[in-house]
Design a protein around this motif. Structure first.
Motif, PDB file in Angstrom:
ATOM      1  N   MET A 670      13.139  51.549 -23.731  1.00  0.00           N
ATOM      2  CA  MET A 670      13.483  51.014 -22.420  1.00  0.00           C
ATOM      3  C   MET A 670      12.673  49.771 -22.155  1.00  0.00           C
ATOM      4  O   MET A 670      13.160  48.781 -21.628  1.00  0.00           O
ATOM      5  CB  MET A 670      13.210  52.083 -21.343  1.00  0.00           C
ATOM      6  N   LYS A 671      11.397  49.906 -22.558  1.00  0.00           N
ATOM      7  CA  LYS A 671      10.506  48.799 -22.272  1.00  0.00           C
ATOM      8  C   LYS A 671      10.949  47.563 -23.040  1.00  0.00           C
ATOM      9  O   LYS A 671      11.009  46.472 -22.515  1.00  0.00           O
ATOM     10  CB  LYS A 671       9.079  49.207 -22.674  1.00  0.00           C
ATOM     11  N   ASP A 672      11.246  47.819 -24.296  1.00  0.00           N
ATOM     12  CA  ASP A 672      11.615  46.654 -25.094  1.00  0.00           C
ATOM     13  C   ASP A 672      12.909  46.013 -24.602  1.00  0.00           C
ATOM     14  O   ASP A 672      13.098  44.802 -24.694  1.00  0.00           O
ATOM     15  CB  ASP A 672      11.769  47.060 -26.566  1.00  0.00           C
ATOM     16  N   LYS A 673      13.776  46.905 -24.140  1.00  0.00           N
ATOM     17  CA  LYS A 673      15.085  46.404 -23.722  1.00  0.00           C
ATOM     18  C   LYS A 673      15.079  45.856 -22.306  1.00  0.00           C
ATOM     19  O   LYS A 673      15.715  44.838 -22.017  1.00  0.00           O
ATOM     20  CB  LYS A 673      16.130  47.539 -23.809  1.00  0.00           C
ATOM     21  N   ASP A 677       7.287  42.700 -23.117  1.00  0.00           N
ATOM     22  CA  ASP A 677       6.083  41.927 -22.767  1.00  0.00           C
ATOM     23  C   ASP A 677       6.366  40.440 -22.892  1.00  0.00           C
ATOM     24  O   ASP A 677       7.028  39.999 -23.837  1.00  0.00           O
ATOM     25  CB  ASP A 677       4.922  42.288 -23.702  1.00  0.00           C
ATOM     26  N   ILE A 678       5.891  39.707 -21.884  1.00  0.00           N
ATOM     27  CA  ILE A 678       6.001  38.240 -21.955  1.00  0.00           C
ATOM     28  C   ILE A 678       4.936  37.754 -22.935  1.00  0.00           C
ATOM     29  O   ILE A 678       3.751  38.072 -22.780  1.00  0.00           O
ATOM     30  CB  ILE A 678       5.777  37.594 -20.577  1.00  0.00           C
ATOM     31  N   PRO A 679       5.354  37.085 -23.964  1.00  0.00           N
ATOM     32  CA  PRO A 679       4.354  36.694 -24.974  1.00  0.00           C
ATOM     33  C   PRO A 679       3.217  35.863 -24.344  1.00  0.00           C
ATOM     34  O   PRO A 679       3.445  34.942 -23.570  1.00  0.00           O
ATOM     35  CB  PRO A 679       5.154  35.854 -25.961  1.00  0.00           C
ATOM     36  N   ASP A 680       1.921  36.206 -24.690  1.00  0.00           N
ATOM     37  CA  ASP A 680       0.744  35.460 -24.223  1.00  0.00           C
ATOM     38  C   ASP A 680       0.279  34.579 -25.367  1.00  0.00           C
ATOM     39  O   ASP A 680      -0.152  35.083 -26.407  1.00  0.00           O
ATOM     40  CB  ASP A 680      -0.363  36.450 -23.818  1.00  0.00           C
ATOM     41  N   PRO A 681       0.476  33.358 -25.223  1.00  0.00           N
ATOM     42  CA  PRO A 681       0.126  32.482 -26.348  1.00  0.00           C
ATOM     43  C   PRO A 681      -1.349  32.583 -26.750  1.00  0.00           C
ATOM     44  O   PRO A 681      -1.712  32.380 -27.892  1.00  0.00           O
ATOM     45  CB  PRO A 681       0.462  31.071 -25.839  1.00  0.00           C
ATOM     46  N   TYR A 682      -2.140  32.940 -25.811  1.00  0.00           N
ATOM     47  CA  TYR A 682      -3.575  33.007 -26.152  1.00  0.00           C
ATOM     48  C   TYR A 682      -3.904  34.221 -27.024  1.00  0.00           C
ATOM     49  O   TYR A 682      -4.956  34.285 -27.619  1.00  0.00           O
ATOM     50  CB  TYR A 682      -4.429  33.050 -24.878  1.00  0.00           C
TER      51      TYR A 682
END
Lengths: 708, 197
Positions: A670-673, A677-682
């Motif tokens: 569910m989470k993935d869909k 997670d918003i990718p954190d470039p850091y």
């Protein structure tokens, strides 16, 4: 050789016939030849002579006519007495439509002899002084006993003679000649023989019939005039070429029939028809067919009959044992099922039907009874009426009706009543509470759905609109204004003597959108007054409560009590239409109910909202004014649809729970869909690389800065 | 019973003689039988002609007068004979008729096989003629006037060649049967006490 024959009549010079007859001859062999004279031979002298010629290519030298033989005289009737009179031919057999020559010979030379056919005089020609002839053309068939022909001398009636002409019906060609086998052992051939040409006096027997089969060369004389059996031999002859020959004394006819034996199979009727697993809605029919070989397939037809008409028809392919499921049956119903079979590969004829009958067992009634009630005014007695279920819905014999009375105000109490059929009603004694009444019908298999009716407590003195209508030939036409609120239907009830227990109480259910109807009935009698009532059935239960101050003694009061006032406060502050609003001293608005009868010690406050809080106050009034107003008492109306809510809430809750559980189990998915997670470039490894480059870049800049 | 008492040489002259009761009863009974058979014989004749087709049965039809071997029609001249002689002739004719009626029935069975009623009536007529003849013989014997010597056997029934002659012969036989039964009734009526003299 060819023989030429001459025939003369009366004298040799009067040649009446010449003909040739060709035949092979052997030395010293007698040759036979016949000739039939149209004129009976008795009526004239005949002469015959003959000559011959050799008509053979091997002996051309003999091809010349011989001399004529001498005339041979043929005298059939010799000496006649003076008073003799003879009619000829005697008892001749002819075919209908043919021509016949009748003659008489008279011993006297006279002209006054009259002849009659069936009593009608006929006229002929005089052949000579003693002989006259009569040509009968196209003789009709009159009777098997023959046709009388009679001549008499007019002057002397004693001299007379007659003959009987036997006219035969024309032999007909056999019609509808057909052969079939039922068991591959016997071929049964039948035909329509047409008219029987038998005549009385043994003049002609009935025509004979003979079967001839050309491939086998066999012949059989048929003993019956319209059928013949032929034995099928073991030599597996499949193709048959039959000739049916019929003949009588006058004619011979024949018809042909060429067929393949395997295309003429007329199966015997199925046997051992049985019914298995008979339930209220299904039954299995089984049957057997007479085996005619391993490679033979039958096409069987199953028919189901109910109430005198065919309901179902099915085709089934069968080798030896047949089986078919009959479904969509009605409970408690008599059925007749039958089956017949034919050759599946080359259809010829159906066998006869074989079958039997069975009865489906009862099933629980499928519909709730149609129930209605009457209530006597001023009484809590309720009379229930119900209509018998139709046969279609009863599914069996209704044994009894169950009436369950549930006190809605005191839910723990349930009254059960069992009323044996064929009762169509019952009387219930109730109190002032509200009741839910459930009526079901039961047969031996089960119970019907319930008809549910809610009877509210005393609704008070409502004014009922009354109108007078006139009946017509079509019945009584009435209309009403649609009721406000949720209406699930209307009921029109009527009877002729409403106060009489013998009233023919009837009712009719109508849909929610109905505002008019015509009530017609064969039971309506002219000149009789009928009372009709129209009820609207509400889906919404109206809440109410009943107040009682029975212990309040009006007589012991210091003043004359003229009545009471009931004050009702609600959150909504709304009063039911018709109820007066009042403003209290604290400026709160409430509803005021007036009771003008000091002896009335109970009052039902109705048209309230379910599951709502109200406050009430009852105070007496005299001619001067009201009594003291105490404190308001709080009351809460019960829930309207607790069970309905359960029916709705529970499934919804269950679904929600399932949804939650599912989401939990598949939370990662569910989470993935749903919310990855918003990718954190850091935090990215790529970012680390970039950082390194950036740091490198910075050093470089720093270095540059130093060199300057 | 003495010969004198039983003699009927001149019944008119002896009309005042009282016959024995049983003889009287027998005479009455035989007379009644003859009366009944006269009616049956007339019906048989009508029924017969109806089954032969026209012109049989038509008014004015005069069939050939074929002789019937062994039996002739009652002659008017026989009326002058003494009563016993007349009764003897009646009995002889009634004895000759049954085989003739049987022969007619056999021919009619071939010609009209689907006329069972006619065939039955012909059979009944033969039997009834035999019974009446025997009754007349009994009366004659009781009166002492029976025929002397054995009665000659009735000749074999005549056969006719051909269908038409067979029809005519049957008509003649039925006519003779009617005529002789009627004659017997008339003769017996002269014996019945109180009957015509």
């Amino acid at each position: 050789m060819v023989f030429q024959i001459q025939i003369s009549r009366t004298e040799t010079s009067n040649v009446i016939w010449v003909g040739n007859y060709s035949t092979t001859v052997k030395w010293n062999e007698t040759v036979h030849w016949s000739w039939e004279s149209k004129l009976p031979l008795e009526c004239a002298a005949h002469f015959v002579r003959i000559r011959s010629v050799v008509d053979d290519a091997k002996f051309p030298e003999l091809n010349f006519w011989s001399s004529w033989s001498s005339w041979q005289a043929v005298h059939v009737q010799d000496f006649l007495g003076q008073d003799a009179l003879f009619v000829f031919p005697k008892d001749k057999l002819v075919e209908e439509g043919s021509n016949v020559t009748i003659c008489y010979i008279s011993g006297n030379i006279q002209n006054n002899i009259s002849c009659y056919l069936e009593g009608e005089q006929i006229h002929g020609e005089q052949l000579d002084a003693h002989v006259s002839t009569f040509e009968l053309k196209n003789v009709p068939f009159i009777r098997k006993r023959g046709t009388n022909i009679y001549c008499e001398e007019n002057q002397r009636n004693a001299i007379s003679d007659g003959t009987v002409l036997f006219v035969s019906k024309v032999l007909e060609e056999p019609k509808d000649f057909s052969c079939e086998t039922r068991d591959f052992k016997t071929l049964s051939c039948t035909w329509d023989p047409g008219t029987d040409t038998a005549l009385a006096w043994s003049k002609q027997p009935s025509q004979s019939y003979t079967l001839f089969e050309s491939f086998s060369g066999k012949k059989k004389h048929c003993e019956e005039k319209n059928r013949c059996n032929w034995q099928i031999t073991q030599d597996s002859q499949e193709i048959y070429n039959f000739t049916l020959i019929t003949e009588n004394y006058l004619r011979k006819r024949s018809v042909n029939l060429l067929f393949n034996l395997t295309h003429r199979v007329h199966p015997m009727s199925p046997f051992n028809v049985q019914f298995e697993n008979v339930s209220a809605t299904d039954a299995v029919i089984t049957w057997k067919v007479h085996s005619t070989g391993d490679y033979f397939t039958f096409l069987c037809q199953v028919e189901l009959h109910g109430e005198g008409k065919m309901i179902q028809q099915h085709n089934v392919s069968v080798k030896v044992n047949g089986k078919y499921l009959l479904n969509e049956l009605q409970p408690n119903t008599d059925y007749v099922a039958q089956v017949r079979c034919a050759d599946a590969n080359h259809f010829w004829k159906w066998s006869e039907w074989s079958g039997g009958d069975f009865t489906t067992p009862e099933a629980a009634p499928s519909e709730a009874p149609d129930v209605w009630r009457t209530m006597k005014s001023g009484s809590h007695n309720v009379t229930l009426f119900w209509k018998p279920l139709s046969k279609f819905h009863a599914n069996g014999k209704i044994r009894f009706y169950n009436v369950v009375v549930e006190n809605l105000d005191k839910p723990s109490r349930l009254e059960h009543h069992s009323i044996p059929a064929p009762a169509n009603g019952t009387e219930l004694t109730l109190d002032q509470c509200s009741y839910r009444i459930r009526v079901t019908a039961s047969n031996s298999a089960g119970t019907s759905p319930a008809a549910v009716m809610v009877v509210s407590a005393d609704p008070g003195n409502k004014e009922v609109e009354e109108e007078r209508i006139k009946g017509t030939e079509d019945g009584f036409s009435m209309s009403w204004k649609p009721q406000s609120g949720d209406v699930m239907g209307y009921v029109v009830e009527w009877c002729d003597r409403p106060q009489n227990p013998l009233c023919d109480f009837q009712w009719k259910n109508l849909g929610p959108n109905t505002t008019s109807t015509v009530i017609s009935s064969d039971a309506f009698r002219p000149g009789v007054r009928y009372n009709f009532r129209i009820y609207g059935l509400s889906t919404k239960r109206i809440a109410y409560f009943t107040l009682s101050w029975k212990n309040y003694s009006t007589k012991s009061q210091p003043a004359f009590i003229k009545g009471y006032r009931v004050y009702l406060k609600s959150k909504a502050g709304q009063c039911h239409p018709g109820v007066e609003k009042a403003v209290l001293s604290d400026n709160t608005v409430c509803c005021q109910y007036k009771i003008d009868n000091p002896e009335q010690k109970t009052f039902t406050v109705e048209n309230l909202q379910p599951e709502s809080f109200y406050e009430f106050l009852v105070t007496p009034y005299t001619s001067v004014g009201e009594g003291p107003r105490g404190t308001f008492t709080k009351v809460r109306t019960p829930d309207e649809y607790p069970s309905m809510l359960l029916r709705v809430i529970l499934p919804v809750s269950f679904c929600v729970m399932l949804l939650v559980l599912g989401c939990h189990l598949k939370s990662q998915w569910m989470k993935d869909k749903c919310y990855p997670d918003i990718p954190d470039p850091y935090k990215s490894s790529v970012l680390s690389l970039i950082k390194s480059k950036v740091n490198a870049g910075k050093l470089y800049v720093h270095h540059m800065a130093i060199e300057d | 019973m003495s010969r004198r008492e039983g003699s009927l040489e001149d019944p008119q002259a002896d009309s005042s003689v009282s016959l024995l009761p049983h003889l009287e009863a027998k005479i009455r009974q035989t007379h009644s039988l003859a009366h009944l058979l006269t009616k049956y014989a007339e019906q048989l004749l009508q029924e017969y002609v109806q089954h032969q087709g026209d012109p049989f049965g038509l008014p004015g039809f005069s069939p050939p007068r074929l002789p019937v071997a062994g039996l002739s029609a009652p002659a008017p001249s026989q009326a002058g004979l003494p009563l016993p002689e007349r009764l003897r002739l009646d009995a002889a004719a009634l004895a000759a008729l049954p085989p003739m009626l049987d022969a007619v029935r056999r021919r009619q069975a071939e010609l009209n096989p689907h006329a069972p009623r006619l065939l039955r009536h012909l059979e009944d007529a033969a039997r009834q003629a035999r019974a009446l003849g025997a009754a007349v013989e009994t009366v004659l014997a009781a009166l002492g006037a029976a025929a002397r010597g054995p009665r000659p056997e009735p000749p074999a029934a005549a056969t006719a060649a051909g269908v038409f002659p067979a029809k005519v012969l049957g008509l003649r036989v039925c006519g003779l049967y009617r005529d002789w039964v009627s004659r017997t009734e008339g003769d017996l009526s002269q014996l019945v006490p109180g009957g015509p003299a």
